[in-house]
Design a protein around this motif. Structure first.
Motif, PDB file in Angstrom:
ATOM      1  N   ARG A   3       8.537 -20.498  -7.717  1.00 19.36           N
ATOM      2  CA  ARG A   3       9.030 -21.190  -6.421  1.00 19.36           C
ATOM      3  C   ARG A   3      10.490 -21.732  -7.184  1.00 19.36           C
ATOM      4  O   ARG A   3      11.681 -21.784  -6.423  1.00 19.36           O
ATOM      5  CB  ARG A   3       8.550 -22.397  -6.227  1.00 19.36           C
ATOM      6  CG  ARG A   3       7.416 -22.457  -5.285  1.00 19.36           C
ATOM      7  CD  ARG A   3       6.830 -24.204  -5.034  1.00 19.36           C
ATOM      8  NE  ARG A   3       5.227 -23.812  -5.069  1.00 19.36           N
ATOM      9  CZ  ARG A   3       4.436 -24.647  -4.593  1.00 19.36           C
ATOM     10  NH1 ARG A   3       4.663 -26.018  -4.594  1.00 19.36           N
ATOM     11  NH2 ARG A   3       3.064 -24.094  -4.321  1.00 19.36           N
ATOM     12  N   TRP A  25      -0.712 -22.306 -15.628  1.00 20.85           N
ATOM     13  CA  TRP A  25       0.131 -22.978 -14.402  1.00 20.85           C
ATOM     14  C   TRP A  25       0.134 -22.346 -12.758  1.00 20.85           C
ATOM     15  O   TRP A  25       0.408 -22.659 -11.995  1.00 20.85           O
ATOM     16  CB  TRP A  25       1.172 -24.331 -14.683  1.00 20.85           C
ATOM     17  CG  TRP A  25       0.606 -24.582 -15.948  1.00 20.85           C
ATOM     18  CD1 TRP A  25      -0.716 -25.287 -16.158  1.00 20.85           C
ATOM     19  CD2 TRP A  25       1.555 -25.535 -16.570  1.00 20.85           C
ATOM     20  NE1 TRP A  25      -0.181 -26.203 -17.430  1.00 20.85           N
ATOM     21  CE2 TRP A  25       0.755 -25.998 -17.682  1.00 20.85           C
ATOM     22  CE3 TRP A  25       3.079 -25.034 -16.431  1.00 20.85           C
ATOM     23  CZ2 TRP A  25       1.858 -26.801 -19.014  1.00 20.85           C
ATOM     24  CZ3 TRP A  25       3.590 -25.898 -18.098  1.00 20.85           C
ATOM     25  CH2 TRP A  25       3.129 -26.850 -18.168  1.00 20.85           C
ATOM     26  N   ASP A  29      -0.930 -22.379  -8.568  1.00 21.63           N
ATOM     27  CA  ASP A  29       0.096 -22.895  -8.156  1.00 21.63           C
ATOM     28  C   ASP A  29      -0.231 -21.493  -6.727  1.00 21.63           C
ATOM     29  O   ASP A  29      -0.109 -21.362  -5.408  1.00 21.63           O
ATOM     30  CB  ASP A  29       1.442 -22.565  -8.651  1.00 21.63           C
ATOM     31  CG  ASP A  29       2.425 -22.420  -7.727  1.00 21.63           C
ATOM     32  OD1 ASP A  29       2.220 -24.070  -7.021  1.00 21.63           O
ATOM     33  OD2 ASP A  29       3.215 -22.053  -7.431  1.00 21.63           O
ATOM     34  N   THR A  33      -0.940 -22.062  -3.505  1.00 25.01           N
ATOM     35  CA  THR A  33       0.056 -21.624  -2.038  1.00 25.01           C
ATOM     36  C   THR A  33      -0.555 -20.353  -1.300  1.00 25.01           C
ATOM     37  O   THR A  33      -0.952 -20.061   0.202  1.00 25.01           O
ATOM     38  CB  THR A  33       0.920 -20.816  -2.747  1.00 25.01           C
ATOM     39  OG1 THR A  33       1.501 -21.957  -3.581  1.00 25.01           O
ATOM     40  CG2 THR A  33       2.358 -20.147  -1.605  1.00 25.01           C
TER      41      THR A  33
END
Length: 50
Positions: A3, A25, A29, A33
């Motif tokens: 992101r 991480w 993520d 998502t």
């Protein structure tokens, strides 16, 4: 990381963590998502079916 368009190494440096932790991480993520995207598609499909 995606992101913010950061590399895993850049995120690790920024948050003073190991690249391995930053990679975990990023994986979490991406999984979160994808799960959100899949739920959204399912809801849209259900709406069309009714």
């Amino acid at each position: 990381m995606a992101r913010l368009h950061w590399s895993v190494r850049r995120a690790a440096d920024r948050f003073q963590a190991s690249p391995t932790a930053a990679a975990r991480w990023a994986d979490r993520d991406r999984q979160a998502t994808t799960a959100i995207d899949n739920r959204s598609r399912l809801s849209y499909t259900e709406i069309l079916a009714n």
